[in-house]
Motif scaffolding. Structure first.
Motif, PDB file in Angstrom:
ATOM      1  N   TYR A  26       1.150  20.835  19.825  1.00  0.00           N
ATOM      2  CA  TYR A  26       1.752  19.738  19.079  1.00  0.00           C
ATOM      3  C   TYR A  26       0.692  18.750  18.605  1.00  0.00           C
ATOM      4  O   TYR A  26      -0.398  18.645  19.186  1.00  0.00           O
ATOM      5  N   VAL A  27       1.031  18.003  17.556  1.00  0.00           N
ATOM      6  CA  VAL A  27       0.208  16.913  17.047  1.00  0.00           C
ATOM      7  C   VAL A  27       1.122  15.714  16.796  1.00  0.00           C
ATOM      8  O   VAL A  27       2.336  15.848  16.699  1.00  0.00           O
ATOM      9  N   ILE A  28       0.502  14.574  16.695  1.00  0.00           N
ATOM     10  CA  ILE A  28       1.229  13.360  16.318  1.00  0.00           C
ATOM     11  C   ILE A  28       1.112  13.223  14.800  1.00  0.00           C
ATOM     12  O   ILE A  28       0.005  13.186  14.259  1.00  0.00           O
ATOM     13  N   LYS A  29       2.234  13.189  14.147  1.00  0.00           N
ATOM     14  CA  LYS A  29       2.244  12.987  12.691  1.00  0.00           C
ATOM     15  C   LYS A  29       2.486  11.506  12.440  1.00  0.00           C
ATOM     16  O   LYS A  29       3.537  10.972  12.785  1.00  0.00           O
ATOM     17  N   LEU A  30       1.483  10.869  11.855  1.00  0.00           N
ATOM     18  CA  LEU A  30       1.552   9.441  11.561  1.00  0.00           C
ATOM     19  C   LEU A  30       1.749   9.213  10.072  1.00  0.00           C
ATOM     20  O   LEU A  30       1.085   9.830   9.244  1.00  0.00           O
ATOM     21  N   GLU A  31       2.665   8.334   9.758  1.00  0.00           N
ATOM     22  CA  GLU A  31       2.797   7.810   8.406  1.00  0.00           C
ATOM     23  C   GLU A  31       2.339   6.363   8.494  1.00  0.00           C
ATOM     24  O   GLU A  31       2.941   5.552   9.205  1.00  0.00           O
ATOM     25  N   VAL A  32       1.223   6.060   7.840  1.00  0.00           N
ATOM     26  CA  VAL A  32       0.623   4.731   7.934  1.00  0.00           C
ATOM     27  C   VAL A  32       0.385   4.162   6.548  1.00  0.00           C
ATOM     28  O   VAL A  32       0.331   4.890   5.554  1.00  0.00           O
ATOM     29  N   LYS A  33       0.251   2.858   6.515  1.00  0.00           N
ATOM     30  CA  LYS A  33      -0.132   2.158   5.298  1.00  0.00           C
ATOM     31  C   LYS A  33      -1.416   1.388   5.594  1.00  0.00           C
ATOM     32  O   LYS A  33      -1.505   0.699   6.616  1.00  0.00           O
ATOM     33  N   LYS A  34      -2.382   1.526   4.696  1.00  0.00           N
ATOM     34  CA  LYS A  34      -3.646   0.833   4.884  1.00  0.00           C
ATOM     35  C   LYS A  34      -3.462  -0.652   4.585  1.00  0.00           C
ATOM     36  O   LYS A  34      -2.762  -1.029   3.653  1.00  0.00           O
ATOM     37  N   SER A  35      -4.109  -1.464   5.388  1.00  0.00           N
ATOM     38  CA  SER A  35      -3.993  -2.909   5.252  1.00  0.00           C
ATOM     39  C   SER A  35      -5.382  -3.510   5.112  1.00  0.00           C
ATOM     40  O   SER A  35      -6.364  -2.801   4.883  1.00  0.00           O
TER      41      SER A  35
ATOM     42  N   SER B  60      -7.539  -1.877   8.622  1.00  0.00           N
ATOM     43  CA  SER B  60      -6.515  -1.685   9.644  1.00  0.00           C
ATOM     44  C   SER B  60      -5.349  -0.935   9.012  1.00  0.00           C
ATOM     45  O   SER B  60      -5.228  -0.855   7.795  1.00  0.00           O
ATOM     46  N   TYR B  61      -4.501  -0.376   9.861  1.00  0.00           N
ATOM     47  CA  TYR B  61      -3.376   0.431   9.401  1.00  0.00           C
ATOM     48  C   TYR B  61      -2.104  -0.016  10.101  1.00  0.00           C
ATOM     49  O   TYR B  61      -2.132  -0.379  11.269  1.00  0.00           O
ATOM     50  N   LEU B  62      -1.002   0.062   9.366  1.00  0.00           N
ATOM     51  CA  LEU B  62       0.307  -0.260   9.909  1.00  0.00           C
ATOM     52  C   LEU B  62       1.095   1.041  10.035  1.00  0.00           C
ATOM     53  O   LEU B  62       1.217   1.790   9.064  1.00  0.00           O
ATOM     54  N   ILE B  63       1.623   1.317  11.217  1.00  0.00           N
ATOM     55  CA  ILE B  63       2.384   2.543  11.454  1.00  0.00           C
ATOM     56  C   ILE B  63       3.782   2.389  10.859  1.00  0.00           C
ATOM     57  O   ILE B  63       4.517   1.473  11.216  1.00  0.00           O
ATOM     58  N   GLU B  64       4.131   3.305   9.978  1.00  0.00           N
ATOM     59  CA  GLU B  64       5.480   3.357   9.411  1.00  0.00           C
ATOM     60  C   GLU B  64       6.356   4.309  10.222  1.00  0.00           C
ATOM     61  O   GLU B  64       7.519   4.032  10.474  1.00  0.00           O
ATOM     62  N   SER B  65       5.792   5.469  10.580  1.00  0.00           N
ATOM     63  CA  SER B  65       6.540   6.404  11.430  1.00  0.00           C
ATOM     64  C   SER B  65       5.553   7.132  12.333  1.00  0.00           C
ATOM     65  O   SER B  65       4.386   7.310  12.016  1.00  0.00           O
ATOM     66  N   PHE B  66       6.082   7.563  13.471  1.00  0.00           N
ATOM     67  CA  PHE B  66       5.293   8.168  14.542  1.00  0.00           C
ATOM     68  C   PHE B  66       6.140   9.254  15.144  1.00  0.00           C
ATOM     69  O   PHE B  66       7.187   8.964  15.725  1.00  0.00           O
TER      70      PHE B  66
ATOM     71  N   SER C   4       0.827  -1.206   0.000  1.00  0.00           N
ATOM     72  CA  SER C   4       0.000   0.000   0.000  1.00  0.00           C
ATOM     73  C   SER C   4       0.859   1.254   0.000  1.00  0.00           C
ATOM     74  O   SER C   4       2.008   1.236   0.428  1.00  0.00           O
ATOM     75  N   ALA C   5       0.246   2.335  -0.457  1.00  0.00           N
ATOM     76  CA  ALA C   5       0.923   3.631  -0.449  1.00  0.00           C
ATOM     77  C   ALA C   5       0.830   4.249   0.945  1.00  0.00           C
ATOM     78  O   ALA C   5      -0.104   3.967   1.700  1.00  0.00           O
ATOM     79  N   CYS C   6       1.802   5.082   1.260  1.00  0.00           N
ATOM     80  CA  CYS C   6       1.815   5.742   2.570  1.00  0.00           C
ATOM     81  C   CYS C   6       0.768   6.855   2.615  1.00  0.00           C
ATOM     82  O   CYS C   6       0.567   7.572   1.645  1.00  0.00           O
ATOM     83  N   GLU C   7       0.113   6.953   3.762  1.00  0.00           N
ATOM     84  CA  GLU C   7      -0.831   8.024   4.019  1.00  0.00           C
ATOM     85  C   GLU C   7      -0.339   8.755   5.249  1.00  0.00           C
ATOM     86  O   GLU C   7       0.254   8.160   6.154  1.00  0.00           O
ATOM     87  N   TYR C   8      -0.614  10.076   5.297  1.00  0.00           N
ATOM     88  CA  TYR C   8      -0.149  10.899   6.406  1.00  0.00           C
ATOM     89  C   TYR C   8      -1.347  11.489   7.140  1.00  0.00           C
ATOM     90  O   TYR C   8      -2.282  11.974   6.515  1.00  0.00           O
ATOM     91  N   TYR C   9      -1.288  11.437   8.465  1.00  0.00           N
ATOM     92  CA  TYR C   9      -2.357  11.965   9.304  1.00  0.00           C
ATOM     93  C   TYR C   9      -1.740  12.800  10.418  1.00  0.00           C
ATOM     94  O   TYR C   9      -0.720  12.412  11.000  1.00  0.00           O
ATOM     95  N   ASP C  10      -2.369  13.931  10.706  1.00  0.00           N
ATOM     96  CA  ASP C  10      -2.032  14.721  11.879  1.00  0.00           C
ATOM     97  C   ASP C  10      -3.093  14.427  12.927  1.00  0.00           C
ATOM     98  O   ASP C  10      -4.269  14.747  12.742  1.00  0.00           O
ATOM     99  N   CYS C  11      -2.683  13.795  14.014  1.00  0.00           N
ATOM    100  CA  CYS C  11      -3.618  13.357  15.048  1.00  0.00           C
ATOM    101  C   CYS C  11      -3.454  14.238  16.282  1.00  0.00           C
ATOM    102  O   CYS C  11      -2.335  14.460  16.746  1.00  0.00           O
ATOM    103  N   ARG C  12      -4.577  14.706  16.802  1.00  0.00           N
ATOM    104  CA  ARG C  12      -4.492  15.554  17.993  1.00  0.00           C
ATOM    105  C   ARG C  12      -4.194  14.701  19.225  1.00  0.00           C
ATOM    106  O   ARG C  12      -4.615  13.547  19.326  1.00  0.00           O
TER     107      ARG C  12
END
Length: 188
Positions: free
Chosen positions: A163-172, A176-182, A116-124
């Motif tokens: 601050y926010v948590i910047k997640l780089e995830v891949k959809k599975s 479900s999602y797999l965390i690539e970076s946190f 899967s392609a990486c997706e980016y989310y800003d999580c509060r």
């Protein structure tokens, strides 16, 4: 001394007294913790299915042992502490077996996310816990998650607001999602 005329269930006794079982349990717990810490939005129905299946497997195993060593267990079940220990043991080993069942599912989720392609989310950030280990709770897709993250050098008062948590995830599979970076970044 009177010799015991009932056959003891030595398989269960050797299983519970052996170190091998507890090393295997420890290995599965470590594998579970490593694999589950990178997965978000694990399907709830799979959690419930693993719990029910593990409980049923332990119950069937103990029922087969009971049928074969009926006289032995009937005599043991007269002791209330033995019954209490038996019930606690079933619950405990069902929970451990659930961890063992979830490890291959977690590995399957991780494997299917690789394409899967990486997706980016800003999580509060919802909350920060600094007692014992640093832990940050955040909101991802309207669900609350907590992960260990070192917050040394950050102002705790400003952490939630600036601050926010910047997640780089891949959809599975199964949403479900797999965390690539946190990582912790400043709010834009």
């Amino acid at each position: 001394m009177k010799k015991d005329k009932f056959k003891k269930d030595m398989f269960v006794v050797r299983l519970l007294n052996g170190r091998r079982l507890y090393l295997i349990i420890l290995a599965f717990i470590i594998l579970y913790l490593v694999t589950s810490s990178k997965i978000l939005n694990f399907p709830g129905f799979l959690s419930l299915a693993c719990l029910i299946l593990s409980f049923l497997v332990i119950i069937v195993f103990m029922y087969v042992r009971y049928r074969y060593y009926k006289e032995y267990y009937l005599r043991k079940f007269r002791d209330k502490f033995y019954v209490l220990g038996f019930v606690v043991g079933i619950i405990f080993f069902s929970g451990l077996f659930q961890f063992a069942l979830r490890v291959p599912i977690n590995l399957l989720i991780a494997q299917s996310a690789t394409s899967s392609a990486c997706e980016y989310y800003d999580c509060r950030i919802k909350s920060v816990n600094t007692i014992g280990y640093d832990k940050i709770s955040f909101i991802f897709l309207d669900k609350r998650y907590s992960r260990y993250y070192s917050i040394a050098g950050y102002d705790l008062q400003q952490l939630k607001s600036s601050y926010v948590i910047k997640l780089e995830v891949k959809k599975s599979i199964l949403d479900s999602y797999l965390i690539e970076s946190f990582e912790l970044t400043t709010r834009k």
